[in-house]
Design a protein around this motif. Structure first.
Motif, PDB file in Angstrom:
ATOM      1  N   UNK A 202       0.787  -1.137  -0.101  1.00  0.00           N
ATOM      2  CA  UNK A 202      -0.131  -0.097   0.022  1.00  0.00           C
ATOM      3  C   UNK A 202       0.970   1.229  -0.027  1.00  0.00           C
ATOM      4  N   UNK A 203       0.542   2.189  -0.793  1.00  0.00           N
ATOM      5  CA  UNK A 203       1.201   3.439  -0.776  1.00  0.00           C
ATOM      6  C   UNK A 203       0.592   4.541   0.256  1.00  0.00           C
ATOM      7  N   UNK A 204       1.026   4.570   1.282  1.00  0.00           N
ATOM      8  CA  UNK A 204       0.421   5.151   2.460  1.00  0.00           C
ATOM      9  C   UNK A 204       0.742   6.687   2.146  1.00  0.00           C
ATOM     10  N   UNK A 205       1.940   6.984   1.748  1.00  0.00           N
ATOM     11  CA  UNK A 205       2.593   8.679   1.771  1.00  0.00           C
ATOM     12  C   UNK A 205       2.852   8.992   0.311  1.00  0.00           C
ATOM     13  N   UNK A 206       2.550   8.073  -0.560  1.00  0.00           N
ATOM     14  CA  UNK A 206       3.176   8.518  -2.003  1.00  0.00           C
ATOM     15  C   UNK A 206       2.123   7.747  -2.905  1.00  0.00           C
ATOM     16  N   UNK A 207       2.571   8.065  -4.235  1.00  0.00           N
ATOM     17  CA  UNK A 207       1.889   7.451  -5.268  1.00  0.00           C
ATOM     18  C   UNK A 207       2.915   6.801  -6.430  1.00  0.00           C
ATOM     19  N   UNK A 208       2.513   5.774  -7.249  1.00  0.00           N
ATOM     20  CA  UNK A 208       3.448   5.330  -8.066  1.00  0.00           C
ATOM     21  C   UNK A 208       2.622   5.287  -9.344  1.00  0.00           C
ATOM     22  N   UNK A 209       3.641   5.207 -10.447  1.00  0.00           N
ATOM     23  CA  UNK A 209       3.340   5.419 -11.617  1.00  0.00           C
ATOM     24  C   UNK A 209       4.066   3.992 -12.569  1.00  0.00           C
ATOM     25  N   UNK A 210       3.459   3.226 -13.266  1.00  0.00           N
ATOM     26  CA  UNK A 210       4.310   2.088 -13.413  1.00  0.00           C
ATOM     27  C   UNK A 210       3.910   2.200 -15.240  1.00  0.00           C
ATOM     28  N   UNK A 211       4.936   2.339 -16.174  1.00  0.00           N
ATOM     29  CA  UNK A 211       4.951   2.338 -17.515  1.00  0.00           C
ATOM     30  C   UNK A 211       5.666   1.151 -18.121  1.00  0.00           C
ATOM     31  N   UNK A 212       4.872   0.255 -18.774  1.00  0.00           N
ATOM     32  CA  UNK A 212       5.320  -1.004 -19.296  1.00  0.00           C
ATOM     33  C   UNK A 212       6.023  -0.478 -20.492  1.00  0.00           C
TER      34      UNK A 212
ATOM     35  N   UNK B 253      -4.566  -6.321 -16.639  1.00  0.00           N
ATOM     36  CA  UNK B 253      -3.431  -6.783 -17.838  1.00  0.00           C
ATOM     37  C   UNK B 253      -2.688  -5.565 -18.157  1.00  0.00           C
ATOM     38  N   UNK B 254      -1.376  -5.381 -18.031  1.00  0.00           N
ATOM     39  CA  UNK B 254      -0.755  -4.005 -18.341  1.00  0.00           C
ATOM     40  C   UNK B 254       0.166  -4.452 -19.511  1.00  0.00           C
ATOM     41  N   UNK B 255      -0.252  -4.378 -20.921  1.00  0.00           N
ATOM     42  CA  UNK B 255       0.794  -4.511 -21.916  1.00  0.00           C
ATOM     43  C   UNK B 255       1.835  -3.605 -22.241  1.00  0.00           C
ATOM     44  N   UNK B 256       2.702  -3.488 -22.904  1.00  0.00           N
ATOM     45  CA  UNK B 256       3.675  -2.648 -23.381  1.00  0.00           C
ATOM     46  C   UNK B 256       3.047  -1.529 -24.028  1.00  0.00           C
ATOM     47  N   UNK B 257       3.395  -0.199 -23.542  1.00  0.00           N
ATOM     48  CA  UNK B 257       2.950   0.941 -24.013  1.00  0.00           C
ATOM     49  C   UNK B 257       1.644   1.486 -22.918  1.00  0.00           C
ATOM     50  N   UNK B 258       1.397   0.715 -22.103  1.00  0.00           N
ATOM     51  CA  UNK B 258       0.300   1.324 -21.172  1.00  0.00           C
ATOM     52  C   UNK B 258       1.016   1.478 -19.894  1.00  0.00           C
ATOM     53  N   UNK B 259       0.346   2.227 -19.138  1.00  0.00           N
ATOM     54  CA  UNK B 259       0.586   2.780 -17.723  1.00  0.00           C
ATOM     55  C   UNK B 259      -0.323   2.378 -16.763  1.00  0.00           C
ATOM     56  N   UNK B 260       0.252   2.304 -15.358  1.00  0.00           N
ATOM     57  CA  UNK B 260      -0.788   1.900 -14.226  1.00  0.00           C
ATOM     58  C   UNK B 260      -0.394   2.953 -13.165  1.00  0.00           C
TER      59      UNK B 260
END
Length: 107
Positions: free
Chosen positions: A50-60, A75-82
């Motif tokens: 869990x991100x209690x104090x921050x946020x995260x971005x994942x770019x595949x 599903x997180x395919x190449x070129x997409x972002x979570x």
């Protein structure tokens, strides 16, 4: 600032956040953020956290990962972002037969 991840030493972290196998990353950190170019081999994962104090971005960048976001599998395919906002939980798994590569930014 320009970051060249090829010049940043690779870290190999076993069972990252309680995940399976190893997490490989070239990581830059300062007081404001963490920026990673990373990979997971087949069957490897980053455990649910869990991100209690921050946020995260994942770019595949390469391959297809699977994100468990607040209990929902996506599903997180190449070129997409979570995006995992502050206060939410997620994980990243490689359920494919090839290495996946991605950038992750924690702010």
């Amino acid at each position: 600032m320009i970051l060249n991840f090829d010049t940043i030493e690779e870290q190999v972290i076993p069972n990252f956040k309680g995940g399976e196998k190893v997490f490989r990353t070239h990581m830059y950190t300062d007081e404001a953020c963490k920026i990673m170019r990373a990979s997971l081999e087949p069957g490897a994962s980053i455990g649910v956290h869990t991100h209690e104090t921050d946020s995260e971005v994942i770019f595949m960048l390469k391959g297809t990962g699977v994100v468990l976001s607040d209990g929902e599998k996506k599903v997180l395919p190449a070129g997409s972002c979570h995006y995992c906002p502050k206060g939410h939980s997620h994980s990243l798994c490689n359920e494919s037969g090839e290495v996946i590569e991605f950038y992750a930014v924690v702010v």
